[in-house]
Design a protein around this motif. Sequence first.
Motif, PDB file in Angstrom:
ATOM      1  N   LEU A  89     -10.206  -5.685  10.623  1.00 48.63           N
ATOM      2  CA  LEU A  89      -8.843  -5.391  10.179  1.00 48.63           C
ATOM      3  C   LEU A  89      -8.117  -4.694  11.315  1.00 48.63           C
ATOM      4  O   LEU A  89      -8.230  -3.481  11.503  1.00 48.63           O
ATOM      5  CB  LEU A  89      -8.856  -4.515   8.914  1.00 48.63           C
ATOM      6  N   ASP A  90      -7.403  -5.463  12.096  1.00 48.26           N
ATOM      7  CA  ASP A  90      -6.607  -4.908  13.183  1.00 48.26           C
ATOM      8  C   ASP A  90      -5.230  -4.578  12.613  1.00 48.26           C
ATOM      9  O   ASP A  90      -4.497  -5.465  12.193  1.00 48.26           O
ATOM     10  CB  ASP A  90      -6.473  -5.922  14.323  1.00 48.26           C
ATOM     11  N   GLY A  91      -4.918  -3.289  12.597  1.00 43.54           N
ATOM     12  CA  GLY A  91      -3.686  -2.853  11.949  1.00 43.54           C
ATOM     13  C   GLY A  91      -3.977  -2.143  10.642  1.00 43.54           C
ATOM     14  O   GLY A  91      -3.228  -2.284   9.672  1.00 43.54           O
ATOM     15  N   THR A  92      -5.063  -1.364  10.607  1.00 44.03           N
ATOM     16  CA  THR A  92      -5.447  -0.686   9.370  1.00 44.03           C
ATOM     17  C   THR A  92      -4.357   0.270   8.894  1.00 44.03           C
ATOM     18  O   THR A  92      -4.098   0.377   7.692  1.00 44.03           O
ATOM     19  CB  THR A  92      -6.766   0.087   9.559  1.00 44.03           C
ATOM     20  N   ASN A  93      -3.705   0.969   9.814  1.00 43.08           N
ATOM     21  CA  ASN A  93      -2.643   1.888   9.411  1.00 43.08           C
ATOM     22  C   ASN A  93      -1.523   1.138   8.684  1.00 43.08           C
ATOM     23  O   ASN A  93      -1.020   1.591   7.647  1.00 43.08           O
ATOM     24  CB  ASN A  93      -2.093   2.626  10.626  1.00 43.08           C
ATOM     25  N   ASN A  94      -1.124  -0.016   9.231  1.00 43.44           N
ATOM     26  CA  ASN A  94      -0.128  -0.849   8.544  1.00 43.44           C
ATOM     27  C   ASN A  94      -0.617  -1.228   7.153  1.00 43.44           C
ATOM     28  O   ASN A  94       0.125  -1.153   6.167  1.00 43.44           O
ATOM     29  CB  ASN A  94       0.135  -2.126   9.348  1.00 43.44           C
ATOM     30  N   PHE A  95      -1.859  -1.669   7.079  1.00 38.05           N
ATOM     31  CA  PHE A  95      -2.451  -2.115   5.820  1.00 38.05           C
ATOM     32  C   PHE A  95      -2.410  -0.994   4.777  1.00 38.05           C
ATOM     33  O   PHE A  95      -2.005  -1.208   3.630  1.00 38.05           O
ATOM     34  CB  PHE A  95      -3.893  -2.545   6.071  1.00 38.05           C
ATOM     35  N   VAL A  96      -2.792   0.210   5.185  1.00 36.47           N
ATOM     36  CA  VAL A  96      -2.887   1.333   4.260  1.00 36.47           C
ATOM     37  C   VAL A  96      -1.520   1.723   3.704  1.00 36.47           C
ATOM     38  O   VAL A  96      -1.384   2.026   2.505  1.00 36.47           O
ATOM     39  CB  VAL A  96      -3.554   2.537   4.955  1.00 36.47           C
ATOM     40  N   ILE A  97      -0.482   1.714   4.537  1.00 42.60           N
ATOM     41  CA  ILE A  97       0.835   2.156   4.065  1.00 42.60           C
ATOM     42  C   ILE A  97       1.709   1.007   3.572  1.00 42.60           C
ATOM     43  O   ILE A  97       2.868   1.214   3.208  1.00 42.60           O
ATOM     44  CB  ILE A  97       1.577   2.969   5.147  1.00 42.60           C
ATOM     45  N   GLY A  98       1.141  -0.207   3.534  1.00 46.77           N
ATOM     46  CA  GLY A  98       1.836  -1.325   2.913  1.00 46.77           C
ATOM     47  C   GLY A  98       2.727  -2.149   3.813  1.00 46.77           C
ATOM     48  O   GLY A  98       3.584  -2.899   3.328  1.00 46.77           O
ATOM     49  N   ILE A  99       2.535  -2.045   5.130  1.00 45.30           N
ATOM     50  CA  ILE A  99       3.299  -2.869   6.069  1.00 45.30           C
ATOM     51  C   ILE A  99       2.527  -4.164   6.303  1.00 45.30           C
ATOM     52  O   ILE A  99       1.369  -4.129   6.729  1.00 45.30           O
ATOM     53  CB  ILE A  99       3.522  -2.136   7.402  1.00 45.30           C
ATOM     54  N   PRO A 100       3.126  -5.323   6.048  1.00 44.40           N
ATOM     55  CA  PRO A 100       2.382  -6.589   6.106  1.00 44.40           C
ATOM     56  C   PRO A 100       2.223  -7.142   7.522  1.00 44.40           C
ATOM     57  O   PRO A 100       2.611  -8.276   7.809  1.00 44.40           O
ATOM     58  CB  PRO A 100       3.220  -7.521   5.234  1.00 44.40           C
ATOM     59  N   ASN A 101       1.655  -6.337   8.386  1.00 43.32           N
ATOM     60  CA  ASN A 101       1.413  -6.766   9.764  1.00 43.32           C
ATOM     61  C   ASN A 101       0.009  -6.344  10.156  1.00 43.32           C
ATOM     62  O   ASN A 101      -0.226  -5.211  10.585  1.00 43.32           O
ATOM     63  CB  ASN A 101       2.436  -6.154  10.719  1.00 43.32           C
ATOM     64  N   PHE A 102      -0.945  -7.236   9.981  1.00 44.75           N
ATOM     65  CA  PHE A 102      -2.341  -6.956  10.312  1.00 44.75           C
ATOM     66  C   PHE A 102      -3.056  -8.284  10.512  1.00 44.75           C
ATOM     67  O   PHE A 102      -2.531  -9.353  10.160  1.00 44.75           O
ATOM     68  CB  PHE A 102      -3.021  -6.135   9.212  1.00 44.75           C
ATOM     69  N   SER A 103      -4.259  -8.220  11.083  1.00 45.74           N
ATOM     70  CA  SER A 103      -4.954  -9.459  11.422  1.00 45.74           C
ATOM     71  C   SER A 103      -6.454  -9.221  11.507  1.00 45.74           C
ATOM     72  O   SER A 103      -6.931  -8.090  11.429  1.00 45.74           O
ATOM     73  CB  SER A 103      -4.439 -10.012  12.755  1.00 45.74           C
ATOM     74  N   VAL A 104      -7.174 -10.315  11.675  1.00 48.66           N
ATOM     75  CA  VAL A 104      -8.610 -10.311  11.956  1.00 48.66           C
ATOM     76  C   VAL A 104      -8.793 -10.853  13.365  1.00 48.66           C
ATOM     77  O   VAL A 104      -8.147 -11.833  13.748  1.00 48.66           O
ATOM     78  CB  VAL A 104      -9.380 -11.203  10.962  1.00 48.66           C
ATOM     79  N   SER A 105      -9.662 -10.231  14.142  1.00 49.92           N
ATOM     80  CA  SER A 105      -9.878 -10.657  15.520  1.00 49.92           C
ATOM     81  C   SER A 105     -11.366 -10.820  15.800  1.00 49.92           C
ATOM     82  O   SER A 105     -12.150  -9.921  15.503  1.00 49.92           O
ATOM     83  CB  SER A 105      -9.277  -9.620  16.484  1.00 49.92           C
TER      84      SER A 105
END
Length: 261
Positions: A89-105
């Motif tokens: 989960l690249d972008g965990t901070n985004n994921f936690v606060i509900g920002i839809p910008n994350f990926s798998v690498s």
Amino acid sequence: MVCRLKEKEQKIIIEAAKAGGEILRKKFRGVLKIQEKSCAQDYKTEADTGSEEVIVKMLRKAFPDHSIFSEECGMIRGSSPYTFYIDPLDGTNNFVIGIPNFSVSIALTKGKEALFGVVRAPLLDVTYYAAKGEGAFENGKKIRPSAETALGRSTSAFAAGYRHPKKKVMRLTNALSGSTKRTLWSWSLAYDFCLLASGKIETLVIAGGVGLHDFLAGKLIAREADCVITTLDGKPERDDFNRAFVASANPAIHRAVLPLI
């Protein structure tokens, strides 16, 4: 000599990234147990570990002798010279606060040479991937970087590790913001590389302090899309594991950005 992966092997790695991404998609904006790791910006959730578990399981089944390094579980040693580097989960901070910008690498290396990389953006249903010497692709379509050559009309992105000195971060971001159209700090480095490789932004500066799992796949995708990548002082970048570098869409933009760094 480039060690080429078979098409079947590439598909397995891509499917593993998609499977991890599906875990993230289902858990996004759900109730999460959150664990702080190294600092206030650095989290771990059951989304990270759930994605990691399914990816590792698929890769170990298909490539039982390969080593695997994943952000949450660390290194699993294998007997072959190949290693997977996984950010589930690249972008965990985004994921936690509900920002839809994350990926798998996921990146596959042999020694310190990156051979294959895939970045999956599950909410967009987009998969970027590249094999060394074979070009870069978005959902099966070949991609190329931007042709924009004017720095003032370009978009830059910036990334640094959590513990990178804040004074250096501010100096670099101010320099980029003052010279380019807009500067992003999106908190999902893997996806930033894909924006660069596919022509959405023109420059990505990695100041240092990032993990191999953060950038190996994305850097290969950008390089295979024909982006220019050098060290921060403009020297040729010959080490895939180098953690501080600048990547640009074309030589003109690269030459204009280097004096700012």
